[in-house]
Design a protein around this motif. Structure first.
Motif, short mmCIF file in Angstrom:
data_model
loop_
_atom_site.label_atom_id
_atom_site.label_comp_id
_atom_site.label_asym_id
_atom_site.label_seq_id
_atom_site.Cartn_x
_atom_site.Cartn_y
_atom_site.Cartn_z
N VAL A 117 112.21 100.49 -17.53
CA VAL A 117 111.90 99.06 -18.08
C VAL A 117 112.44 98.03 -19.08
O VAL A 117 113.64 98.74 -19.61
N GLY A 134 116.16 97.84 -23.15
CA GLY A 134 116.17 98.91 -21.79
C GLY A 134 117.27 97.33 -20.54
O GLY A 134 117.81 96.81 -21.05
N CYS A 140 113.61 105.77 -18.26
CA CYS A 140 113.01 105.66 -19.11
C CYS A 140 111.60 106.90 -19.21
O CYS A 140 110.61 106.80 -20.47
N VAL A 170 109.92 103.68 -25.15
CA VAL A 170 110.39 102.63 -25.62
C VAL A 170 109.96 102.61 -27.13
O VAL A 170 109.19 101.80 -27.53
N TRP A 183 109.77 95.91 -14.74
CA TRP A 183 109.43 97.16 -14.63
C TRP A 183 109.50 97.94 -12.97
O TRP A 183 108.91 97.52 -12.33
#
Length: 344
Positions: A117, A134, A140, A170, A183
């Motif tokens: 992400v 990220g 993640c 996140v 993503w």
């Protein structure tokens, strides 16, 4: 001598006042968990040709006019997708959820075990910006389970494309602004596809502008034929309660004059952070006498007019109202709204 009941009445009043003050202080520190959805995916338990989904499941049916069940957003292939969202106030984000399927997979346990992400405060397809959270490589992954949906082509029910939820950790705080999230998801299986937002009767969601990034780094619009697509995802976040009296600033109109019956958009100069904020748009013919616009209780308003009109919005937090500075939207002259008659 003061009567005893008067003393008790004053004492009770002081106690109630203290309790309300304490309650207000406590509420000012309370956070409210909320989900954000970027669009629906399920189209219901019955397909367009009348077939019922298996018990406990619904269909996610490609709509007539489209022909793509899913798009590549695969870690192993190096392909990602991205879509945008907006934040008002301050969001303490905890988790994002994405969706994918692996064609032909018949297991009950999710085959997806990885997700990357990256969140940007600008369009990632322009200028190769640095993420504010990220990247394209860090896993993640948090959890994955069935979404209780099967992806099917139009009027072609089947159970070979079970959709799974892929949850990503996140931990980030986002303030008021426009953001993009990019993503890709991972599985050991060869097949890995992510379905787009699906709305019954629509081939392209309003405002759809999702994008796809190739392994070579080239960005393209995510299309089904010529129909722009949107990608579904969920954001879990918390906000604090609003506080004080809102200061919405100026009322902002997308036009200064407009022809009769043509829609235009109204918004506010300043956003009001926190939960519990209410909105009521009002209109006036003279800028003095105001009438509430029925059903206009969102931060923005799309409307039209038949005569020049003033607009403003009452923004309230815990019963404390703040009023935006009115704007006048004028009715355009007929000469600018109609074409002269011609022989054809």
């Amino acid at each position: 001598m003061q009567p005893n009941f008067t003393y008790l009445k004053k004492k009770s009043s002081i106690m109630l006042s203290s309790l309300f003050s304490l309650l207000f202080v406590l509420l000012s520190f309370v956070t409210f968990a909320q989900p954000y959805s970027n669009g629906p995916l399920s189209t219901g338990a019955t397909s367009s040709n009348g077939t019922s989904a298996p018990t406990g499941f619904t269909w996610s049916e490609v709509q007539a006019g489209n022909g793509t069940a899913g798009y590549g957003a695969s870690i192993s292939a190096g392909i990602s997708v991205a879509d945008n969202f907006s934040v008002i106030g301050s969001w303490s984000v905890t988790k994002l959820t994405f969706y994918a399927y692996s064609s032909g997979y018949a297991g009950t346990t999710s085959p997806f075990d990885a997700v990357t992400v990256a969140i940007y405060n600008t369009d990632p397809s322009v200028g190769n910006p640095t993420p504010i959270f990220g990247d394209r490589t860090t896993n993640c992954f948090l959890a994955s389970s069935t979404a209780s949906m099967y992806r099917i082509f139009n009027a072609t029910p089947g159970t070979t494309r079970q959709i799974f939820k892929i949850e990503a950790s996140v931990p980030v705080t986002l303030t008021t602004g426009n953001y993009w999230v990019e993503w890709k998801v991972g599985t050991a299986l060869a097949s890995n596809f992510s379905p787009p937002v699906t709305i019954v009767g629509a081939v392209s969601p309003s405002g759809a502008n999702a994008k796809q990034r190739s392994a070579a780094g080239a960005w393209t619009a995510l299309l089904d034929g010529t129909n722009a697509q949107e990608m579904p995802f969920l954001i879990d976040y918390t906000t604090s309660a609003c506080a004080g009296t809102p200061t919405p600033g100026n009322t902002v109109s997308s036009v200064t004059s407009v022809c009769p019956g043509i829609n235009f958009n109204l918004s506010l100069q300043n956003s009001t952070p926190g939960s519990g904020v209410t909105y009521q748009w009002q209109s006036s013919a003279d800028g003095t006498n105001w009438t509430s616009v029925s059903g206009a209780t969102n931060p923005t308003l799309s409307t039209n007019l038949t005569s020049s009109t003033y607009y403003r919005c009452i923004v309230s937090c815990s019963g404390n109202p703040g009023t935006s500075t009115p704007v006048l939207v004028s009715l355009a002259p007929n000469s600018s709204c109609y074409c002269a008659a011609g022989a054809t």
